[in-house]
Design an enzyme around this catalytic site. Structure first.
Site, PDB file in Angstrom:
ATOM      1  N   CYS A  26       0.723  -1.273  -0.056  1.00 46.69           N
ATOM      2  CA  CYS A  26      -0.200   0.096   0.014  1.00 46.69           C
ATOM      3  C   CYS A  26       0.814   1.299  -0.060  1.00 46.69           C
ATOM      4  O   CYS A  26       2.141   1.318  -0.573  1.00 46.69           O
ATOM      5  CB  CYS A  26      -0.849  -0.113   1.255  1.00 46.69           C
ATOM      6  SG  CYS A  26      -0.007  -0.115   2.696  1.00 46.69           S
ATOM      7  N   HIS A 545      29.571  -8.678  -2.447  1.00 44.96           N
ATOM      8  CA  HIS A 545      28.291  -9.296  -3.055  1.00 44.96           C
ATOM      9  C   HIS A 545      28.979 -10.317  -3.813  1.00 44.96           C
ATOM     10  O   HIS A 545      29.260 -10.180  -5.153  1.00 44.96           O
ATOM     11  CB  HIS A 545      27.518  -8.352  -3.880  1.00 44.96           C
ATOM     12  CG  HIS A 545      26.265  -9.000  -4.289  1.00 44.96           C
ATOM     13  ND1 HIS A 545      26.096  -9.928  -5.045  1.00 44.96           N
ATOM     14  CD2 HIS A 545      24.785  -8.698  -3.672  1.00 44.96           C
ATOM     15  CE1 HIS A 545      24.688 -10.047  -5.433  1.00 44.96           C
ATOM     16  NE2 HIS A 545      23.934  -9.470  -4.599  1.00 44.96           N
TER      17      HIS A 545
END
Length: 623
Positions: A26, A545
């Site tokens: 939302c 990463h």
């Protein structure tokens, strides 16, 4: 904020993509349907930077992010490969109340932007008329007016689409049901039947004479019924002609049953709600707005406020205005902002002041979660103040029967939505009610709030530590692996190549060990072990990463050699990685090493290129 990093951490802490059943968002929340909520690490999520709070309600695991929720939602949705089709339901059974709230939220949340846009168009149009910029007879007025009316008139189409996704049936057949209810020929038949006092019949079956434009309940009931008809039609249809017979049987049965039974039921329920609102306005107009004005923060905390908002929408669709939900919500939202402003003025902490000020502005504009979770719930007394101020403001709105005509997210930006049949009457009293809520809440919040000594002391120590690091000092950062160094721009991933997460380098490892490039502390290890976050003693934050898209391996071929909060030296082994196996799986093993707090430093210099060895200094950052 690094949205990609936050998204990965949130996904890991809710149990990984294999634990995600469904996801929507939302204005401020990620709304997960999890297979197993016990796998989610709620306390760690609450402490995660960028997460304002966690609420578990209505069958949903809700993570409050704030206004930037969409930026976090997208990478998670992409990672989980979410589709619009209904996924298998969790094995655990939800209560009736939780199921109802989850259903209402799932149906109404996607259509709120369209309703908000329509309401704001109406508000702008009301202002133009009030200040005599246009007249109601002008073509300009008529064009903007039908643009705004489109979302309201064709609301059954919007709800049909979102309801179909929620109930797991064909969205196009669902929208066809909406077309049946709104077809001009059916509308003309109803109008003629009302004038001639003659009924409408389908093979002697009477059809209720109702108009379904701008309606809410009938189409939801119709699509819900169709979600049960469609599987039956699929089972009974011969395989050779199923393409034709399945939609034929579905729409024939669901369409007729909607016109004869469900449409009238929904229409009557909506009429009863409208009659109840009229009775409240007549005999006790102050009660419900006062209660909702005081309780809305608690409803937002549990996520159940989406079960109340459709009542306000239904009121506007049936009577043309709402005197209960939106006026009360306006008083509540303004109070939430005022409570945060009270904290911002009273606190001695710069960090709290910045958070409270920003959250206060957002709240008075209609989005309260940052204020609620970031400030008011955290310090308790602002929340109490907001509930009291909201109740008083709601009482005022109710006593003067303030009418909202436009909807939108209740706040200062949507005040023009109170311009309507009564001219400036409603907007004036809505503004007075909002001012009452603000003043009462602000005064109470300012009086009741007290800084927690531990937070002020912690901030003072942090400032002192930062002051101890002289400007112009440098920090050397070593390589995290033996291999080949290349510029970050060469990485085949725009998130890294465009330095969205920060500046850094990329390494193509030649050995299976990833080591620490600094002396410092392990801040984070992703659950899938494909990434590690470190913080050096000097405050440099580094993300390693390993590989591209290797999160999809779910930890396969990765072994963590350290734990979160471990103290490490330059060269301390962090991960053991089977790069050969990863390459066989088809993944790129290039390993970006990112300085995630790049903005804290004036310069970053790459000191090496080509072949590198462990402990070789490859980056120097300048404070």
């Amino acid at each position: 904020m690094n949205y990609q990093e936050l998204a990965e951490k949130v996904l890991a802490l809710v149990g990984g993509n294999e634990n995600v059943e469904g996801l929507t968002h939302c204005a401020t929340r990620l709304r997960f349907n999890l297979k197993d909520e016990s796998k989610a690490k709620t306390e760690e999520l609450k402490k995660t930077k960028g997460v304002l709070g966690v609420a578990i309600s209505g069958g949903q695991y809700q993570i409050i992010i704030g206004n930037d929720v969409n930026h976090v939602y997208k990478p998670i949705a992409q990672q989980c490969n979410l589709t619009s089709e209904k996924k298998t339901k969790p094995e655990e059974k939800k209560g009736i109340g939780a199921t109802l709230i989850d259903t209402i939220t799932g149906i109404f949340t996607p259509v709120l932007p369209a309703i908000t846009a329509a309401g704001m168009l109406k508000a702008v149009l009301s202002l133009l008329v009030a200040f005599h910029v246009v007249e109601t007879s002008d073509q300009s007025y008529q064009i903007i007016n039908f643009m705004a009316d489109a979302a309201f008139y064709f609301l059954p189409f919007l709800l049909a689409n979102s309801a179909a996704k929620k109930f797991g049936c064909n969205a196009y057949l669902a929208m066809m049901l909406a077309g049946i209810l709104l077809h001009p020929n059916f509308v003309a038949m109803v109008n003629t039947a009302k004038e001639t006092q003659e009924g409408i019949h389908l093979f002697a079956i009477p059809i209720y004479q109702a108009s379904y434009s701008s309606s809410v309940i009938p189409i939801i009931l119709a699509v819900w019924f169709m979600s049960y008809v469609e599987p039956i039609a699929d089972r009974v249809s011969p395989k050779a002609i199923k393409f034709f017979t399945k939609p034929l049987l579905t729409i024939l049965v669901a369409g007729i049953f909607t016109l004869v039974v469900l449409g009238p039921i929904g229409y009557i329920i909506a009429s009863w709600i409208a009659s109840g609102v009229t009775a409240l306005n007549t005999y006790c107009s102050w009660l419900v707005p006062m209660l909702l004005g005081g309780l809305f923060p608690l409803l937002v905390m549990t996520g159940t406020h989406y079960g109340i908002i459709p009542i306000g929408i239904n009121n506007r669709m049936t009577t043309g205005f709402d005197t209960i939900v939106y006026p009360a919500n306006l008083a509540s939202n303004i109070s939430q902002g005022a409570a945060s402003f009270g904290v911002a003025l009273k606190t001695k902490s710069n960090e709290i002041r910045q958070v409270a000020s920003s959250a206060g502005i957002t709240a008075v504009c209609g989005i309260t979660e940052p204020a609620l979770y970031g400030v008011n719930m955290r310090y308790k007394t602002p929340l109490i103040s907001a509930c009291i101020g909201g109740a008083v403001g709601g009482l005022f709105m109710g006593l003067f029967v303030v009418k909202n005509y436009g909807g939108g997210s209740p706040g200062l930006m949507t005040l023009p939505g109170y311009l309507g049949d009564n001219g400036f009457h409603d907007i004036i009293f809505a503004s007075i009610g909002a001012l009452i809520s603000f003043v009462i809440t602000f005064v109470l919040s300012y009086i009741l709030y007290k800084d927690e000594e531990s937070e002020v002391m912690e901030e003072s120590q942090t400032i002192q530590q930062h002051q101890e690091i002289e400007k112009g000092t440098t920090t050397n950062i070593a390589t995290c692996a033996k291999g080949t160094l290349q510029p970050l721009s060469a990485v085949n991933d725009p998130t890294f190549a465009q330095e969205i997460m920060g500046k850094g380098v990329a390494i193509i490892p030649s050995e299976n060990i990833i080591v620490s490039p600094v002396k410092g502390k392990v801040q984070m290890i992703f659950e899938t072990k494909h990434a590690v976050g470190l913080r050096s003693e000097e405050g440099v934050e580094i993300l390693i990463h390993v590989g591209l898209d290797t999160v999809n391996l779910k930890g396969k071929y990765f072994e963590s050699l350290v734990h979160v909060d471990d103290i490490v030296e330059v060269g301390t082994p962090l991960l053991k990685v089977d790069f050969d196996a990863i390459k066989k799986e088809g993944y790129d093993i290039v390993t970006p090493m990112i300085i995630t707090n790049t903005m804290d430093y004036t310069d970053m210099v790459i000191l090496s290129e080509g072949q590198i060895q462990p402990k070789d200094t490859i980056i120097r950052v300048v404070k």
